[in-house]
Design a protein around this motif. Structure first.
Motif, PDB file in Angstrom:
ATOM      1  N   ARG A 194       0.801  -1.227   0.000  1.00  0.00           N
ATOM      2  CA  ARG A 194       0.000   0.000   0.000  1.00  0.00           C
ATOM      3  C   ARG A 194       0.835   1.279   0.000  1.00  0.00           C
ATOM      4  O   ARG A 194       0.445   2.263  -0.649  1.00  0.00           O
ATOM      5  N   PRO A 195       1.983   1.335   0.675  1.00  0.00           N
ATOM      6  CA  PRO A 195       2.791   2.558   0.618  1.00  0.00           C
ATOM      7  C   PRO A 195       3.299   2.913  -0.788  1.00  0.00           C
ATOM      8  O   PRO A 195       3.768   4.036  -0.998  1.00  0.00           O
ATOM      9  N   ARG A 196       3.199   1.991  -1.743  1.00  0.00           N
ATOM     10  CA  ARG A 196       3.588   2.337  -3.111  1.00  0.00           C
ATOM     11  C   ARG A 196       2.630   3.352  -3.730  1.00  0.00           C
ATOM     12  O   ARG A 196       3.012   4.096  -4.642  1.00  0.00           O
ATOM     13  N   LEU A 197       1.392   3.380  -3.256  1.00  0.00           N
ATOM     14  CA  LEU A 197       0.432   4.372  -3.731  1.00  0.00           C
ATOM     15  C   LEU A 197       0.371   5.585  -2.818  1.00  0.00           C
ATOM     16  O   LEU A 197      -0.002   6.667  -3.255  1.00  0.00           O
ATOM     17  N   ALA A 198       0.705   5.401  -1.557  1.00  0.00           N
ATOM     18  CA  ALA A 198       0.677   6.518  -0.617  1.00  0.00           C
ATOM     19  C   ALA A 198       1.839   7.466  -0.909  1.00  0.00           C
ATOM     20  O   ALA A 198       2.923   7.047  -1.311  1.00  0.00           O
ATOM     21  N   TRP A 199       1.572   8.752  -0.713  1.00  0.00           N
ATOM     22  CA  TRP A 199       2.612   9.769  -0.870  1.00  0.00           C
ATOM     23  C   TRP A 199       2.712  10.506   0.456  1.00  0.00           C
ATOM     24  O   TRP A 199       1.828  11.259   0.835  1.00  0.00           O
ATOM     25  N   TYR A 200       3.792  10.256   1.170  1.00  0.00           N
ATOM     26  CA  TYR A 200       3.877  10.756   2.536  1.00  0.00           C
ATOM     27  C   TYR A 200       5.341  10.973   2.918  1.00  0.00           C
ATOM     28  O   TYR A 200       6.262  10.601   2.177  1.00  0.00           O
ATOM     29  N   GLY A 201       5.542  11.562   4.101  1.00  0.00           N
ATOM     30  CA  GLY A 201       6.903  11.818   4.564  1.00  0.00           C
ATOM     31  C   GLY A 201       7.632  12.788   3.654  1.00  0.00           C
ATOM     32  O   GLY A 201       7.076  13.792   3.216  1.00  0.00           O
ATOM     33  N   ASP A 202       8.881  12.476   3.325  1.00  0.00           N
ATOM     34  CA  ASP A 202       9.691  13.356   2.482  1.00  0.00           C
ATOM     35  C   ASP A 202       9.814  12.827   1.061  1.00  0.00           C
ATOM     36  O   ASP A 202      10.785  13.116   0.357  1.00  0.00           O
ATOM     37  N   MET A 203       8.825  12.043   0.603  1.00  0.00           N
ATOM     38  CA  MET A 203       8.860  11.495  -0.754  1.00  0.00           C
ATOM     39  C   MET A 203       8.757  12.619  -1.779  1.00  0.00           C
ATOM     40  O   MET A 203       7.993  13.569  -1.609  1.00  0.00           O
ATOM     41  N   ASP A 204       9.530  12.521  -2.855  1.00  0.00           N
ATOM     42  CA  ASP A 204       9.452  13.475  -3.957  1.00  0.00           C
ATOM     43  C   ASP A 204       8.215  13.178  -4.802  1.00  0.00           C
ATOM     44  O   ASP A 204       7.885  12.017  -5.058  1.00  0.00           O
ATOM     45  N   LEU A 205       7.542  14.233  -5.235  1.00  0.00           N
ATOM     46  CA  LEU A 205       6.289  14.050  -5.965  1.00  0.00           C
ATOM     47  C   LEU A 205       6.505  13.474  -7.364  1.00  0.00           C
ATOM     48  O   LEU A 205       5.787  12.554  -7.771  1.00  0.00           O
ATOM     49  N   LEU A 209       4.681  10.226  -8.835  1.00  0.00           N
ATOM     50  CA  LEU A 209       3.687  10.444  -9.875  1.00  0.00           C
ATOM     51  C   LEU A 209       3.951   9.555 -11.086  1.00  0.00           C
ATOM     52  O   LEU A 209       3.047   8.893 -11.607  1.00  0.00           O
ATOM     53  N   MET A 210       5.203   9.513 -11.543  1.00  0.00           N
ATOM     54  CA  MET A 210       5.549   8.702 -12.705  1.00  0.00           C
ATOM     55  C   MET A 210       5.333   7.216 -12.438  1.00  0.00           C
ATOM     56  O   MET A 210       4.886   6.474 -13.314  1.00  0.00           O
ATOM     57  N   GLU A 211       5.609   6.773 -11.221  1.00  0.00           N
ATOM     58  CA  GLU A 211       5.425   5.367 -10.881  1.00  0.00           C
ATOM     59  C   GLU A 211       3.947   4.980 -10.922  1.00  0.00           C
ATOM     60  O   GLU A 211       3.584   3.912 -11.435  1.00  0.00           O
ATOM     61  N   VAL A 212       3.087   5.842 -10.404  1.00  0.00           N
ATOM     62  CA  VAL A 212       1.653   5.560 -10.441  1.00  0.00           C
ATOM     63  C   VAL A 212       1.137   5.567 -11.867  1.00  0.00           C
ATOM     64  O   VAL A 212       0.358   4.685 -12.262  1.00  0.00           O
ATOM     65  N   LEU A 213       1.580   6.532 -12.678  1.00  0.00           N
ATOM     66  CA  LEU A 213       1.150   6.587 -14.067  1.00  0.00           C
ATOM     67  C   LEU A 213       1.646   5.382 -14.853  1.00  0.00           C
ATOM     68  O   LEU A 213       0.960   4.892 -15.756  1.00  0.00           O
TER      69      LEU A 213
END
Length: 257
Positions: A194-205, A209-213
């Motif tokens: 599930r954290p592969r879809l979550a965007w949290y902490g200091d993750m770069d957008l 974004l590219m990974e989800v797309l």
């Protein structure tokens, strides 16, 4: 390749939609509410996001929807369901491109470093809700890894209800909402995935974004709870947190309502 095949039409739709929404907001046309819903639905279809809703938004107005927050995907997912406004941190307004889209969505920005911002933001929230727009508040104040619910902050919940009460003698209806990411690429999402879809902490957008797309095939479940009975600020926040926590657990474990 898939990511770029998604990005190109999304950019084209965005470039067409920006001037239309700008005019709609500037002239206060009814399309200022309907255009964002259409835009988010198109974006979700292009990205490959399927949304399943259990329950419905409360029909009462004014309405404050209090939700958990896991990803930037929460915005188009909720924006595709009904016309609404979001509350976001002031930094979002300065993000290239995204800040413009947020303003066109009529987002309410809050400066978390200012002690006097709560009253101003609560007043803006009350004005939007009195105008008929449901307002979405991510009450955790940040995003999580999608597996849990962080403690809810009570300040804006209570201030918004108080502002409405001062205006018309009655506070807003507060409805809890759980956002759960339950599937990816046709497979159920477990705690580790599930954290592969979550965007949290200091993750770069951008990389996220590219990974989800690139992947697509995202399945999201929305669970709308019953409006809250509690009237006090802390009691309302605690009741909303308990409700969202329970609904999220049920969604992630596949339990019935």
């Amino acid at each position: 390749m898939r990511a770029w095949l998604v990005i190109v039409p999304v950019v084209l739709v965005t470039l067409v939609g920006i001037p239309l929404q700008w005019l709609s907001v500037a002239l206060r046309l009814p399309t200022r509410r309907s255009l964002p819903v259409l835009y988010h639905r198109i974006v979700l279809a292009l990205v490959g996001v399927r949304v399943r809703a259990i329950g419905e938004p409360a029909p009462e107005r004014p309405l404050l929807i209090v939700a958990n927050h896991a990803s930037w995907l929460d915005i188009p997912v909720l924006g595709s369901r009904l016309p609404l406004c979001f509350v976001a941190k002031s930094e979002v307004a300065r993000w290239p491109g995204i800040g413009l889209l947020a303003r066109l969505q009529r987002t309410i920005f809050v400066d978390r470093s200012s002690r006097t911002a709560t009253g101003r933001v609560a007043g803006e929230m009350a004005a939007r809700m009195n105008d008929g727009d449901p307002v979405v508040l991510f009450a955790e104040g940040t995003s999580s890894d999608g597996n849990r619910v962080l403690p809810f902050r009570s300040a804006l919940i209570g201030a918004a209800r108080q502002s409405l009460g001062e205006a018309d003698g009655a506070g807003a209806t507060i409805q809890p909402l759980a956002i759960a990411y339950v599937g990816l690429s046709g497979l159920p999402l477990g705690r580790a995935g599930r954290p592969r879809l979550a965007w949290y902490g200091d993750m770069d957008l951008a990389p996220h974004l590219m990974e989800v797309l690139r992947r697509g095939g995202v399945e999201v479940e929305l669970r709308f709870g019953e409006p809250l009975a509690a009237a006090g600020r802390k009691a309302a926040a605690q009741e909303a947190e308990r409700s969202v926590r329970l609904m999220l657990a049920r969604a992630l474990t596949g339990r019935p309502t």
